[in-house]
Scaffold this motif. Structure first.
Motif, PDB file in Angstrom:
ATOM      1  N   GLY A  42       0.773  -1.225   0.000  1.00 47.05           N
ATOM      2  CA  GLY A  42       0.000   0.000   0.000  1.00 47.05           C
ATOM      3  C   GLY A  42       0.807   1.279   0.000  1.00 47.05           C
ATOM      4  N   GLY A  43       2.055   1.229  -0.443  1.00 45.47           N
ATOM      5  CA  GLY A  43       2.869   2.426  -0.463  1.00 45.47           C
ATOM      6  C   GLY A  43       3.443   2.809   0.885  1.00 45.47           C
ATOM      7  N   ALA A  44       3.182   2.017   1.928  1.00 48.70           N
ATOM      8  CA  ALA A  44       3.683   2.357   3.260  1.00 48.70           C
ATOM      9  C   ALA A  44       5.205   2.361   3.286  1.00 48.70           C
ATOM     10  N   GLY A  45       5.825   1.464   2.538  1.00 52.80           N
ATOM     11  CA  GLY A  45       7.282   1.419   2.498  1.00 52.80           C
ATOM     12  C   GLY A  45       7.880   2.692   1.935  1.00 52.80           C
ATOM     13  N   HIS A  46       7.252   3.231   0.879  1.00 59.07           N
ATOM     14  CA  HIS A  46       7.745   4.481   0.301  1.00 59.07           C
ATOM     15  C   HIS A  46       7.540   5.642   1.272  1.00 59.07           C
ATOM     16  N   GLN A  47       6.430   5.634   2.003  1.00 57.67           N
ATOM     17  CA  GLN A  47       6.207   6.677   2.995  1.00 57.67           C
ATOM     18  C   GLN A  47       7.263   6.613   4.096  1.00 57.67           C
ATOM     19  N   LEU A  48       7.601   5.401   4.512  1.00 53.55           N
ATOM     20  CA  LEU A  48       8.638   5.240   5.529  1.00 53.55           C
ATOM     21  C   LEU A  48       9.997   5.703   5.002  1.00 53.55           C
ATOM     22  N   ARG A  49      10.285   5.397   3.742  1.00 53.71           N
ATOM     23  CA  ARG A  49      11.553   5.838   3.138  1.00 53.71           C
ATOM     24  C   ARG A  49      11.672   7.357   3.179  1.00 53.71           C
ATOM     25  N   LEU A  50      10.591   8.056   2.811  1.00 59.36           N
ATOM     26  CA  LEU A  50      10.602   9.515   2.844  1.00 59.36           C
ATOM     27  C   LEU A  50      10.701  10.038   4.275  1.00 59.36           C
ATOM     28  N   LEU A  51      10.050   9.343   5.201  1.00 60.40           N
ATOM     29  CA  LEU A  51      10.028   9.796   6.590  1.00 60.40           C
ATOM     30  C   LEU A  51      11.411   9.728   7.227  1.00 60.40           C
ATOM     31  N   VAL A  52      12.089   8.578   7.113  1.00 59.94           N
ATOM     32  CA  VAL A  52      13.390   8.451   7.773  1.00 59.94           C
ATOM     33  C   VAL A  52      14.408   9.398   7.150  1.00 59.94           C
ATOM     34  N   ARG A  53      14.206   9.705   5.871  1.00 57.18           N
ATOM     35  CA  ARG A  53      15.100  10.648   5.209  1.00 57.18           C
ATOM     36  C   ARG A  53      14.919  12.061   5.734  1.00 57.18           C
ATOM     37  N   GLY A  54      13.701  12.393   6.190  1.00 60.95           N
ATOM     38  CA  GLY A  54      13.421  13.752   6.622  1.00 60.95           C
ATOM     39  C   GLY A  54      13.496  13.989   8.115  1.00 60.95           C
ATOM     40  N   LEU A  55      13.543  12.921   8.921  1.00 62.24           N
ATOM     41  CA  LEU A  55      13.572  13.101  10.372  1.00 62.24           C
ATOM     42  C   LEU A  55      14.973  13.470  10.855  1.00 62.24           C
ATOM     43  N   PRO A  56      15.083  14.396  11.794  1.00 62.58           N
ATOM     44  CA  PRO A  56      16.390  14.796  12.319  1.00 62.58           C
ATOM     45  C   PRO A  56      16.860  13.896  13.458  1.00 62.58           C
ATOM     46  N   HIS A  57      16.717  12.596  13.288  1.00 64.76           N
ATOM     47  CA  HIS A  57      17.054  11.655  14.345  1.00 64.76           C
ATOM     48  C   HIS A  57      17.871  10.493  13.774  1.00 64.76           C
ATOM     49  N   ASP A  58      18.449   9.716  14.660  1.00 60.69           N
ATOM     50  CA  ASP A  58      19.180   8.504  14.285  1.00 60.69           C
ATOM     51  C   ASP A  58      18.156   7.378  14.143  1.00 60.69           C
ATOM     52  N   CYS A  59      17.753   7.108  12.905  1.00 62.70           N
ATOM     53  CA  CYS A  59      16.678   6.140  12.649  1.00 62.70           C
ATOM     54  C   CYS A  59      17.238   4.816  12.144  1.00 62.70           C
ATOM     55  N   GLU A  60      16.613   3.732  12.576  1.00 65.96           N
ATOM     56  CA  GLU A  60      16.841   2.412  12.014  1.00 65.96           C
ATOM     57  C   GLU A  60      15.483   1.796  11.694  1.00 65.96           C
ATOM     58  N   VAL A  61      15.487   0.800  10.817  1.00 62.55           N
ATOM     59  CA  VAL A  61      14.246   0.163  10.366  1.00 62.55           C
ATOM     60  C   VAL A  61      14.371  -1.343  10.547  1.00 62.55           C
ATOM     61  N   VAL A  62      13.300  -1.960  11.007  1.00 55.75           N
ATOM     62  CA  VAL A  62      13.227  -3.421  11.031  1.00 55.75           C
ATOM     63  C   VAL A  62      11.977  -3.837  10.275  1.00 55.75           C
ATOM     64  N   THR A  63      12.127  -4.763   9.352  1.00 55.41           N
ATOM     65  CA  THR A  63      11.001  -5.235   8.549  1.00 55.41           C
ATOM     66  C   THR A  63      10.655  -6.664   8.946  1.00 55.41           C
ATOM     67  N   LEU A  64       9.360  -6.949   9.011  1.00 55.15           N
ATOM     68  CA  LEU A  64       8.889  -8.280   9.384  1.00 55.15           C
ATOM     69  C   LEU A  64       8.635  -9.147   8.163  1.00 55.15           C
ATOM     70  N   ALA A  65       9.100  -8.718   7.000  1.00 55.73           N
ATOM     71  CA  ALA A  65       8.964  -9.481   5.756  1.00 55.73           C
ATOM     72  C   ALA A  65      10.309  -9.491   5.047  1.00 55.73           C
ATOM     73  N   ARG A  66      10.410 -10.324   4.025  1.00 57.47           N
ATOM     74  CA  ARG A  66      11.653 -10.390   3.271  1.00 57.47           C
ATOM     75  C   ARG A  66      11.944  -9.060   2.598  1.00 57.47           C
ATOM     76  N   ALA A  67      13.217  -8.799   2.392  1.00 57.01           N
ATOM     77  CA  ALA A  67      13.628  -7.536   1.776  1.00 57.01           C
ATOM     78  C   ALA A  67      13.084  -7.436   0.357  1.00 57.01           C
ATOM     79  N   GLY A  68      12.758  -6.218  -0.049  1.00 54.45           N
ATOM     80  CA  GLY A  68      12.300  -5.956  -1.402  1.00 54.45           C
ATOM     81  C   GLY A  68      12.943  -4.700  -1.933  1.00 54.45           C
ATOM     82  N   MET A  69      12.396  -4.196  -3.039  1.00 55.83           N
ATOM     83  CA  MET A  69      12.984  -3.016  -3.671  1.00 55.83           C
ATOM     84  C   MET A  69      12.902  -1.795  -2.765  1.00 55.83           C
ATOM     85  N   VAL A  70      11.787  -1.650  -2.041  1.00 56.52           N
ATOM     86  CA  VAL A  70      11.636  -0.484  -1.170  1.00 56.52           C
ATOM     87  C   VAL A  70      12.617  -0.570  -0.011  1.00 56.52           C
TER      88      VAL A  70
END
Length: 366
Positions: free
Chosen positions: A13-41
């Protein structure tokens, strides 16, 4: 501040792209954990310099235990969950790990479905149990906020922050256009009507297939995949336009496909929350839409966007008529592109990140 984002399936549903934009714009030390196999996003998030952990496709207690271990090891100040499963398991894991500041984002909730799956009473109860472990929930649309309230989430916990885009990611590129058209087997001078979204039953793309038969010489390009693809391919044959309909399948980013189009259409029934329409505007495409809340808000304020045409809900001929008109206008412009347009700063990725950061400020007391 260290923030861990937990997401169920980055491509959903585009949530991955929204997360990509979000972590890029936040002024914090961000990490991501995914509960599914890696994909293009996921790869795009990692390429942006963000650490991405993959917990695999395990479910239940094992996932919660793995998340709890990762959260404790990373000493995160805030845990932010995205999509249903992550919102349930991630919030429980964060609480067990001793994290006091927990935020969630709800993307797709309805009375019948939770992100494409039946919304049983048990599923709703589990979501609410996880919600009580957190402090704030972000809804991407007023409709999602309404559903959260109907489920029993307190009003004070809910903040509406709409999905957003980076307009620069969608700017027109004639080279991308030529490459995409060559791969799809579309001649350079053929007018292309495009649609983007999940090919689901009742999703509205059957309207586009029928309508393209009334637009002489045009090709229809459908971008996306889903359970209705076979039925839509069969319908194209029945309507006698199979040779003028291209199914591009799912893509990692729609920019190349938007460059290949000349007119964009979001038909009645398509569930896009309007974001894909804004992406088409940013790509310089004339757009025809049935529903797009951001543009409807602007129209109500008498600030309509040039080149955006809303379909009449009462006139079934408004779609083919609008398509013929836009194809004719495209020909009169000799194929030239419209300038990029937007629905305002509210739907810019920077504004979304700033709004989310204000939620972090509130829950942490910064």
């Amino acid at each position: 501040m260290r923030v861990l984002h937990v997401i169920s399936a980055p491509g959903q549903g585009g949530a991955g792209h929204q997360l990509r934009l979000l972590v890029r714009g936040l002024p914090h030390d961000c990490e991501v954990v995914t509960l599914a196999r890696a994909g293009m996003v996921t790869a795009a998030i990692r390429d942006g310099g963000t650490t991405v952990h993959e917990l695999g496709t395990g479910r239940g207690a094992a996932t919660i235990v793995g998340l709890r271990r990762l959260i404790r090891r990373g000493r995160f100040d805030v845990v932010h969950t995205h999509l249903y499963r992550a919102c349930v398991q991630g919030r429980f894991a964060a609480r067990l790990a001793g994290v006091r500041h927990i935020v969630a984002t709800a993307y797709h909730l309805s009375e019948q479905l939770i992100e494409g799956r039946p919304a049983s009473a048990g599923a709703r109860a589990l979501y609410l149990a996880g919600e009580r472990a957190g402090q704030a929930t972000i809804a991407v649309t007023p409709a999602v906020a309404g559903r959260l309230r109907a489920w029993g989430v307190p009003e004070a916990r809910i903040t509406v922050i709409p999905k957003a885009l980076d307009p620069d990611e969608f700017r027109y590129d004639p080279v991308l256009r030529a490459v995409a058209r060559a791969r799809l087997g579309i001649e350079p001078g053929v007018p292309v009507i495009g649609g983007v979204g999940r090919l689901a039953h009742g999703g509205g793309f059957d309207h586009l297939i029928r309508a393209v038969g009334e637009v002489p010489g045009a090709t229809l390009l459908l971008v996306g995949d889903g359970p209705a693809r076979v039925a839509l391919e069969r319908l194209a044959g029945i309507e006698g336009v199979a040779d003028r309909v291209r199914f591009a399948g799912a893509v990692g980013h729609v920019r190349e496909m938007l460059c290949a189009m000349d007119v964009f259409a979001s038909p009645p029934g398509s569930a896009t929350a309007g974001l894909v329409v804004l992406e088409a505007l940013a790509a310089g495409l004339p757009t025809i839409y049935a529903t797009c809340p951001p543009l409807e808000e602007l129209a109500a304020a008498r600030s309509a966007v040039d080149g955006a045409h809303r379909l009449s809900a009462r006139d079934p001929q408004s779609l083919p008529r609008a398509l013929r008109t836009e194809v004719l206008c495209h020909q009169e412009r000799h194929g030239s592109r419209l300038p990029p347009r937007s629905a305002g700063d509210r739907y810019c990725a920077k504004a979304m990140a700033a709004a989310v950061d204000r939620v972090y400020d509130r829950v942490t007391g910064r």
